[in-house]
Enzyme design. Structure first.
Site, mmCIF file in Angstrom:
data_model
loop_
_atom_site.group_PDB
_atom_site.id
_atom_site.type_symbol
_atom_site.label_atom_id
_atom_site.label_comp_id
_atom_site.label_asym_id
_atom_site.label_seq_id
_atom_site.Cartn_x
_atom_site.Cartn_y
_atom_site.Cartn_z
ATOM 1 N N HIS A 82 -12.487 8.970 -72.124
ATOM 2 C CA HIS A 82 -12.336 8.616 -73.543
ATOM 3 C C HIS A 82 -12.806 9.789 -74.389
ATOM 4 O O HIS A 82 -13.863 10.359 -74.137
ATOM 5 C CB HIS A 82 -13.164 7.366 -73.823
ATOM 6 N N GLY A 152 -24.798 18.044 -93.408
ATOM 7 C CA GLY A 152 -25.126 19.037 -92.397
ATOM 8 C C GLY A 152 -24.144 20.198 -92.408
ATOM 9 O O GLY A 152 -23.315 20.309 -93.313
ATOM 10 N N ASP A 153 -24.245 21.049 -91.392
ATOM 11 C CA ASP A 153 -23.400 22.229 -91.339
ATOM 12 C C ASP A 153 -22.468 22.169 -90.135
ATOM 13 O O ASP A 153 -22.438 21.194 -89.410
ATOM 14 C CB ASP A 153 -24.268 23.486 -91.284
#
Lengths: 288, 288
Positions: A82, A152-153
């Site tokens: 998956h 975030g980055d």
């Protein structure tokens, strides 16, 4: 207040070591959430935990589960059929009782922000919580079409990847196991039935191979069972499979299913001409 | 006490004049019972009222309904496709919550005795309330195989006939309309699927003609849907009908159906391999 309920269905990239999921479930429960279900799949190497809590505490419960997953799952050592991009991969919030989809979107955004600020795992917001149209669809985020996260980055957490957090209507995860080991057949069927390649609305589908059972499987998410019911998706897969001379070996419901979905399916299959929810004894007893 | 519930499903030999049934329903409700459903059929010239009440008051509610029926329905002027022997034809009590089948048998016998003593309508006790083995089966009573009633004499009330009162498990009244106007086909199918002539356990079935819609119909009673489920009976009729080149036009549920019956049917049709009642969201929320 006590009648308000939000469901949360986090997916974690661990499906082989029960101790890891036990630990995550314990963390979720420690915030007072009611654990409704947990399903793990060895071939998918994935687990789905379903829990419910009032809107005031469901975000905390989800956060604790994500934190435990970040601590204990290392994506660099992961392999499973998956697709996934995070130790805690997807965290959707779902309105169940007395709350709206927008309420859940709000909880999702707050929880997502906290995951970045406290765990330094970048977060994407998807579906009803998305802040950008290109983030609505999970598949687009997974395929790397959205380089910048919402919180975030772009670096990503070294072992935990990213987390996708959002809000959506009740989703039915429904897998159809085919009487064949040919993965390509499952892929063709998935392509035919899913919305993104011209199939049924509100249906996502992929073909996977369950090596442990030598069955090819059409793994589906039905994101609006009132619009595209269970039986419609099921029959679509059956019809497509028949074109390959393949029958259905069986199906699986992953997580939970609302009773209404089964009622609609039974009424359709039985060709009931006078069906209304009110013919069901339990509904009438409760004035539904 | 408030969680104890008995269902009662009296059948009355009136299906064309709504005012008569309105009046009977009002009488039942006057005893505090909760009316769950009422269905009338013009061709059958028959109505089914479904109500629920605590064990302390359900007998009184049934009595009031029977009394009103005896006052307002004259069997001598009756003609309909469904067999009947009384203005108030059958009065079954069914355990729903917190009561046993034996509790319901007790209520049935008390109510039956009262019907004779106060209304002078003879009473037979059937199914779980039967005092004699030859009375267990309603069909035998209807066919005149039991000359002596349990209460009263053989004369019968001049306009109201007799009443059959009893207790049984939840029964699903399920009619299958065939894509033909040939009554004989419906009769052959009924004979093949019902228990009494070698078919499925817990299934009673007769063939009737719905002249108003030119459909032959297999009218069934499923007396134990956990043993012989809805879908088994449905498929049996479908298979038999196919032998005559006849398809199913549609079906009807008369009265109420327990959600479990629909859940079992949906799980079977969808070939769900991992089905347990706990996968249903509402069951998990209530710890069922």
């Amino acid at each position: 207040m006590s009648t308000e309920l939000v469901e949360c269905v986090p997916n974690f990239s661990e499906g082989r070591d029960p101790a890891v999921i036990d630990s995550i479930v314990e963390a979720i429960g420690s915030a007072g959430a009611k654990i409704l279900d947990r399903t793990s799949d060895h071939d998918h190497h994935r687990s789905v935990v379903t829990f419910a809590a009032p809107p005031e505490s469901v975000g905390e419960a989800a956060f604790r589960g994500v934190r435990r997953a970040v601590e204990s799952i290392d994506l660099r050592r992961h392999s499973g059929v998956h697709p996934r991009i995070g130790a805690a991969d997807v965290v959707p919030f779902v309105p169940v009782k007395g709350v709206t989809l927008e309420d859940c979107a709000r909880i999702a955004r707050q929880t997502g922000q906290r995951i970045w600020e406290e765990l330094r795992v970048p977060v994407y917001l998807y579906e009803a919580a998305a802040l950008r149209p290109e983030c609505r669809n999970l598949a687009d985020i997974r395929r790397g079409r959205v380089p910048l996260p919402d919180f975030g980055d772009t670096t990503g957490h070294p072992s935990a990847g990213v987390v996708v957090v959002g809000a959506r209507k009740f989703l039915i995860a429904f897998n159809v196991n085919l009487q064949t080991g040919d993965l390509q057949i499952a892929r063709h069927i998935a392509r035919a039935v899913r919305h993104s390649s011209g199939g049924l609305p509100h249906v996502k589908a992929i073909g996977v191979l369950l090596a442990s059972r030598n069955h090819a499987q059409v793994s589906m998410n039905l994101s609006d069972f009132e619009e595209t019911p269970l039986h419609v998706a099921f029959e679509a897969v059956r019809v497509q499979a028949a074109r390959y001379g393949v029958t259905i070996a069986g199906t699986e419901i992953i997580g939970l299913v609302p009773e209404k979905a089964l009622e609609m399916t039974a009424a359709w299959y039985l060709q009931v001409q006078n069906f209304v929810p009110g013919v069901i004894l339990e509904h009438r007893l409760e004035n539904r």
